[in-house]
Design a protein around this motif. Structure first.
Motif, mmCIF file in Angstrom:
data_model
loop_
_atom_site.group_PDB
_atom_site.id
_atom_site.type_symbol
_atom_site.label_atom_id
_atom_site.label_comp_id
_atom_site.label_asym_id
_atom_site.label_seq_id
_atom_site.Cartn_x
_atom_site.Cartn_y
_atom_site.Cartn_z
ATOM 1 N N ARG A 131 -1.334 0.671 -11.010
ATOM 2 C CA ARG A 131 -0.133 -0.144 -10.799
ATOM 3 C C ARG A 131 0.877 0.121 -11.915
ATOM 4 N NH1 ARG A 131 -1.502 -3.450 -6.158
ATOM 5 N NH2 ARG A 131 -3.675 -2.869 -5.791
ATOM 6 N N GLN A 132 2.139 -0.078 -11.584
ATOM 7 C CA GLN A 132 3.194 0.080 -12.574
ATOM 8 C C GLN A 132 3.164 -1.115 -13.532
ATOM 9 O OE1 GLN A 132 7.028 1.467 -11.121
ATOM 10 N NE2 GLN A 132 6.139 1.921 -9.120
ATOM 11 N N PRO A 133 3.246 -0.889 -14.822
ATOM 12 C CA PRO A 133 3.083 -1.973 -15.795
ATOM 13 C C PRO A 133 4.156 -3.052 -15.647
ATOM 14 C CG PRO A 133 3.930 0.011 -16.848
ATOM 15 C CD PRO A 133 3.531 0.405 -15.471
ATOM 16 N N GLY A 134 3.716 -4.285 -15.476
ATOM 17 C CA GLY A 134 4.644 -5.412 -15.415
ATOM 18 C C GLY A 134 5.541 -5.437 -14.198
ATOM 19 N N ALA A 135 5.196 -4.693 -13.142
ATOM 20 C CA ALA A 135 6.063 -4.600 -11.954
ATOM 21 C C ALA A 135 5.353 -5.189 -10.738
ATOM 22 C CB ALA A 135 6.449 -3.149 -11.687
ATOM 23 N N TRP A 136 6.079 -6.004 -9.996
ATOM 24 C CA TRP A 136 5.529 -6.716 -8.851
ATOM 25 C C TRP A 136 6.540 -6.678 -7.706
ATOM 26 C CZ3 TRP A 136 0.674 -9.004 -9.940
ATOM 27 C CH2 TRP A 136 0.337 -9.025 -11.296
ATOM 28 N N VAL A 137 6.068 -7.022 -6.492
ATOM 29 C CA VAL A 137 6.969 -6.957 -5.349
ATOM 30 C C VAL A 137 6.692 -8.098 -4.378
ATOM 31 C CG1 VAL A 137 5.465 -5.406 -4.014
ATOM 32 C CG2 VAL A 137 7.933 -5.419 -3.562
ATOM 33 N N LEU A 138 7.762 -8.606 -3.775
ATOM 34 C CA LEU A 138 7.725 -9.561 -2.669
ATOM 35 C C LEU A 138 8.612 -8.973 -1.574
ATOM 36 C CD1 LEU A 138 8.331 -12.924 -4.577
ATOM 37 C CD2 LEU A 138 6.231 -12.327 -3.380
ATOM 38 N N SER A 139 8.017 -8.542 -0.469
ATOM 39 C CA SER A 139 8.815 -7.920 0.580
ATOM 40 C C SER A 139 8.057 -7.979 1.899
ATOM 41 C CB SER A 139 9.147 -6.466 0.208
ATOM 42 O OG SER A 139 10.104 -5.930 1.100
ATOM 43 N N GLY A 140 8.661 -7.403 2.941
ATOM 44 C CA GLY A 140 8.005 -7.298 4.233
ATOM 45 C C GLY A 140 7.872 -8.594 4.990
ATOM 46 N N TYR A 141 8.724 -9.588 4.697
ATOM 47 C CA TYR A 141 8.590 -10.896 5.362
ATOM 48 C C TYR A 141 9.014 -10.853 6.823
ATOM 49 C CZ TYR A 141 8.058 -13.119 0.744
ATOM 50 O OH TYR A 141 7.625 -13.503 -0.497
ATOM 51 N N GLY A 142 9.826 -9.876 7.206
ATOM 52 C CA GLY A 142 10.290 -9.799 8.579
ATOM 53 C C GLY A 142 11.022 -11.063 8.985
ATOM 54 N N ALA A 143 10.687 -11.592 10.163
ATOM 55 C CA ALA A 143 11.341 -12.802 10.667
ATOM 56 C C ALA A 143 10.662 -14.074 10.186
ATOM 57 C CB ALA A 143 11.358 -12.772 12.190
ATOM 58 N N ARG A 144 9.715 -13.958 9.235
ATOM 59 C CA ARG A 144 8.945 -15.120 8.791
ATOM 60 C C ARG A 144 9.194 -15.448 7.319
ATOM 61 N NH1 ARG A 144 5.601 -12.404 12.467
ATOM 62 N NH2 ARG A 144 5.195 -13.695 14.314
ATOM 63 N N GLY A 145 10.424 -15.298 6.887
ATOM 64 C CA GLY A 145 10.744 -15.596 5.499
ATOM 65 C C GLY A 145 10.421 -17.022 5.108
ATOM 66 N N LEU A 146 10.710 -17.974 5.986
ATOM 67 C CA LEU A 146 10.399 -19.369 5.682
ATOM 68 C C LEU A 146 8.889 -19.605 5.623
ATOM 69 C CD1 LEU A 146 13.054 -21.259 7.832
ATOM 70 C CD2 LEU A 146 12.819 -21.379 5.343
ATOM 71 N N VAL A 147 8.154 -18.925 6.470
ATOM 72 C CA VAL A 147 6.708 -19.116 6.516
ATOM 73 C C VAL A 147 6.041 -18.545 5.270
ATOM 74 C CG1 VAL A 147 4.596 -18.553 7.790
ATOM 75 C CG2 VAL A 147 6.691 -19.120 9.024
ATOM 76 N N TRP A 148 6.479 -17.351 4.837
ATOM 77 C CA TRP A 148 5.801 -16.685 3.733
ATOM 78 C C TRP A 148 6.272 -17.154 2.358
ATOM 79 C CZ3 TRP A 148 2.308 -14.939 6.645
ATOM 80 C CH2 TRP A 148 2.481 -14.035 7.688
ATOM 81 N N SER A 149 7.557 -17.507 2.210
ATOM 82 C CA SER A 149 8.179 -17.489 0.882
ATOM 83 C C SER A 149 7.513 -18.391 -0.149
ATOM 84 C CB SER A 149 9.664 -17.830 0.991
ATOM 85 O OG SER A 149 9.867 -19.103 1.550
ATOM 86 N N ALA A 150 7.236 -19.650 0.175
ATOM 87 C CA ALA A 150 6.700 -20.561 -0.841
ATOM 88 C C ALA A 150 5.292 -20.161 -1.265
ATOM 89 C CB ALA A 150 6.714 -21.996 -0.315
ATOM 90 N N LEU A 151 4.417 -19.892 -0.297
ATOM 91 C CA LEU A 151 3.040 -19.543 -0.629
ATOM 92 C C LEU A 151 2.958 -18.182 -1.314
ATOM 93 C CD1 LEU A 151 0.054 -20.219 -0.550
ATOM 94 C CD2 LEU A 151 -0.054 -19.263 1.757
ATOM 95 N N ALA A 152 3.745 -17.207 -0.848
ATOM 96 C CA ALA A 152 3.742 -15.893 -1.486
ATOM 97 C C ALA A 152 4.213 -16.001 -2.932
ATOM 98 C CB ALA A 152 4.633 -14.923 -0.708
ATOM 99 N N ALA A 153 5.194 -16.860 -3.184
ATOM 100 C CA ALA A 153 5.673 -17.052 -4.554
ATOM 101 C C ALA A 153 4.601 -17.683 -5.420
ATOM 102 C CB ALA A 153 6.929 -17.917 -4.544
ATOM 103 N N GLU A 154 3.894 -18.674 -4.889
ATOM 104 C CA GLU A 154 2.807 -19.292 -5.646
ATOM 105 C C GLU A 154 1.690 -18.289 -5.907
ATOM 106 O OE1 GLU A 154 0.247 -22.027 -7.571
ATOM 107 O OE2 GLU A 154 2.427 -21.946 -7.301
ATOM 108 N N LEU A 155 1.388 -17.446 -4.917
ATOM 109 C CA LEU A 155 0.369 -16.418 -5.094
ATOM 110 C C LEU A 155 0.773 -15.447 -6.192
ATOM 111 C CD1 LEU A 155 -2.136 -14.777 -4.339
ATOM 112 C CD2 LEU A 155 -0.791 -13.700 -2.515
ATOM 113 N N LEU A 156 2.008 -14.931 -6.129
ATOM 114 C CA LEU A 156 2.427 -13.944 -7.115
ATOM 115 C C LEU A 156 2.506 -14.557 -8.509
ATOM 116 C CD1 LEU A 156 3.208 -10.933 -7.129
ATOM 117 C CD2 LEU A 156 5.580 -11.648 -7.205
ATOM 118 N N ALA A 157 3.024 -15.779 -8.621
ATOM 119 C CA ALA A 157 3.073 -16.444 -9.918
ATOM 120 C C ALA A 157 1.669 -16.639 -10.481
ATOM 121 C CB ALA A 157 3.797 -17.784 -9.801
ATOM 122 N N SER A 158 0.712 -16.961 -9.610
ATOM 123 C CA SER A 158 -0.673 -17.135 -10.046
ATOM 124 C C SER A 158 -1.270 -15.803 -10.498
ATOM 125 C CB SER A 158 -1.516 -17.727 -8.903
ATOM 126 O OG SER A 158 -1.054 -18.999 -8.535
#
Length: 651
Positions: free
Chosen positions: A596-623
């Motif tokens: 993996r690239q040092p200190g680099a992360w990504v949130l993408s590919g939500y498609g038409a489900r941005g509302l469905v993914w965004s909060a939980l994906a953010a909590e996952l990535l922050a964790s």
């Protein structure tokens, strides 16, 4: 696996008991006394969490939640407590919210043993827990409590499966299942080895059971155990500690969060749509400073700028990853909205319900089988016939389908604004700045503009730039495609039907500020930014198929609309996690072993489900970034790991 709730029952002396296992939930001498003596003192708490940034407790058997409430209360009362307390607990048969409330009320009133008179704050903690008690659905449920200083992660389902899917490093274990004679599976060699794999260095355990088989299984798994004085009428209990050599042999085989967060809690987030704003809030809640960069003059101006979107799950007969992820994302998303509102943030959203209409009778039959197979609480998912669906919508509908009673619509810009306002002092916006490239100097990531100037920089960088991630990544690293979506906006009288969201091949919202949304089209690799009459005609046709006659007299030229470009992935699942290094990868490489690239992360590919993914994906990535226990099962984290595509043959 469907969750069968616990049935509320009591022994003759008022102690809560389980008819399923024919055993009591805690000592008849008092549940809180047992929690303090056996589980807290047995793990040398509160002493061991003092001076720590984070402390993680993992429990087998949540039951009525008394061990959790006792631990939370002890943590709260300790002026030298750790910064954040994580409590992870498994429960095969959780109580419903109503039964848990009844049980806690009986304890407080003295009808059952165990509620100590000297702990008046327990009623307050119980009320906060009950206010967030989740839907009884299989999987992980993360609750944020006590101003987000306490995180409770509940794993509903069989612990033999759940412990294998939890990603955490536990500092202390509470072994509190029913008696080994009544529930031997929860004390099996498999469970004990799973606990050892989840243990942090120096992890301890405590339990009231001193059964010889329990001691043998724990020792074989790598714990040194000893008997200690028990609680109440029980003469002995068990304490244990993980042997260092056993941890050394198991740690490398257990994919887990980072051992500790980066030394500087400072992140550069590229993109201020649903993904980026949600992540900024989740990191800021943990004390991070965020540099939020977006080319637009304000947040939520791209695909996240619609008047109303749908926040609801997508079930399936086999409860596949899409089904599980959309359910988890929906449930966490609505809890997130409720938490923001409790803290004074204004969000335009309403859990008014969602109707997903069947295409035809054959699909209606399949949808009924899904509901029967998943056996979720009816307030979350049920089937309704044509008559019931029409009554819910306030409009004659052609067919019935699924009713999601706790789902509804959300206005994305209002959610983005609330996320940024929640911890505004920690979030620095850099709007109107287009990022031409990213560079890393070995310690820091810089966002560079077209003139070569540095817009912002930080040790950690997260790409949440929608379809713009394609211009900031090496070609072919992530297969993000652009999906053009056109939404039609129609005039709507106040309180006019439909009174909830209706979906079938598209969606239509209830009236929102005198308007309603209908749509949306989905066109891959279509870069046309202008509104098209053909797309409005498509949306109106879908609307007429759902609500016959509701758009009578409207033509494509009569409606407004907007166009957004959504980042989509080939498997329709999001991309959440550490950004892989460019270059070939052997297809037999395990996901955690991909560089993996040092200190680099990504949130993408939500498609038409941005509302469905965004909060939980953010909590996952922050964790993941912080090294917290993860809010999703390991196999679901693997399913959305951005490096997964490197292990698949190129088309």
């Amino acid at each position: 696996m469907p969750i069968i709730p616990a049935r509320l029952a009591f022994a003759d002396d008022g102690t809560p008991r389980s008819d399923t296992f024919d055993d009591i939930y805690h000592s008849s001498d008092g549940g809180f006394g047992q929690a303090r003596h056996v589980f807290l003192a047995g793990n040398d708490l509160p002493q061991r969490w003092r001076g720590r940034d984070r402390f993680v407790v993992l429990e087998t058997g949540f039951g009525p939640g008394l061990n959790f409430l006792a631990t939370w209360a002890a943590w709260r009362a300790d002026p030298q407590r750790c910064g954040r307390l994580h409590f992870v607990s498994c429960e095969l048969h959780p109580f419903s919210r109503d039964d848990l409330a009844t049980l806690h009320a009986r304890l407080q009133s003295g009808q059952s043993t165990g509620w100590p008179e000297d702990w008046p704050t327990l009623a307050e903690l119980s009320a906060e827990l009950l206010s967030q008690w989740p839907v009884l659905a299989a999987g992980l449920h993360r609750l944020h409590l006590d101003g987000e200083r306490v995180a409770l992660t509940l794993c509903f389902g069989d612990a033999r499966d759940g412990l294998a899917q939890i990603a955490a490093r536990a500092d202390a274990f509470y072994l509190d299942g029913f008696s080994p004679a009544r529930n031997p599976e929860l004390w099996s060699p498999k469970i004990c080895h799973l606990l050892a794999r989840l243990a942090a260095p120096g992890a301890t355990l405590a339990t009231w059971s001193v059964a010889g088989t329990v001691r043998e299984h724990l020792r074989h798994a790598g714990f040194d155990v000893e008997k200690a004085p028990g609680f109440g009428g029980k003469r002995q209990m068990l304490r244990g500690r993980l042997r260092e050599q056993k941890h050394a042999s198991t740690a490398s085989s257990m994919p887990s969060p980072a051992a500790c967060p980066p030394p500087a809690r400072h992140a550069l987030v590229i993109g201020a749509g649903l993904a980026g704003c949600a992540l900024a809030e989740r990191l800021a809640a943990r004390g991070w400073t965020i540099e939020l960069v977006d080319a637009a003059a304000a947040p939520a101006t791209g695909a996240s700028g619609n008047l109303a979107g749908v926040l609801r799950p997508l079930p399936s007969l086999d409860d596949n990853p899409m089904s599980r992820l959309t359910r988890a994302g929906t449930l966490y998303g609505w809890r997130h909205i409720a938490r923001l509102r409790r803290d004074g943030q204004a969000i335009k959203a309403e859990a008014c319900g969602v109707l997903h209409l069947a295409r035809d009778d054959a699909q209606a039959t399949k949808m009924s089988k899904v509901v029967e197979r998943l056996a979720l609480p009816a307030e979350h998912l049920r089937c309704v016939d044509t008559t019931a669906a029409s009554e819910l919508a306030g409009w004659p509908l052609p067919i019935g389908g699924w009713h999601f009673g706790d789902s509804g619509w959300v206005q994305p810009p209002s959610l983005c604004a609330a996320n940024l306002a929640h911890h505004a002092d920690h979030i620095h916006g850099h709007f109107g700045h287009a990022v031409a490239r990213l560079q890393h100097d070995g310690e820091t990531w810089q966002a560079i503009d077209a003139e070569g100037g540095t817009i912002a920089q930080a040790p950690v960088m997260v790409l949440a730039a929608g379809t713009g991630v394609r211009e900031l990544l090496p070609p072919g690293l992530l297969p993000v495609v652009s999906a053009r979506g056109q939404v039609s906006i129609l005039p709507a009288a106040a309180d006019s039907p439909p009174h909830l969201v209706v979906c079938r091949g598209g969606y239509v919202s209830p009236e929102v500020d005198g308007l309603r949304c209908a749509g949306a089209t989905f066109s891959v690799d279509d870069e046309d930014t202008g509104l098209r009459d053909d797309d409005h005609a498509e949306n109106l046709a879908k609307l007429d198929g759902m609500l016959p006659g509701i758009a009578a007299g409207l033509s494509p030229g009569d409606v407004a609309g907007r166009v957004g470009f959504r980042p989509a992935s080939p498997d329709r699942l999001p991309m959440v996690g550490a950004l892989p290094m460019p270059g070939p990868v052997d297809h037999g490489t395990p996901l955690p072993a991909i560089p993996r690239q040092p200190g680099a992360w990504v949130l993408s590919g939500y498609g038409a489900r941005g509302l469905v993914w965004s909060a939980l994906a953010a909590e996952l990535l922050a964790s993941q970034i912080e090294g917290d226990p993860l809010p999703l099962e390991r196999n679901l984290c693997d399913a959305i790991d951005p490096a997964r595509f490197l292990l698949r043959p190129r088309a």
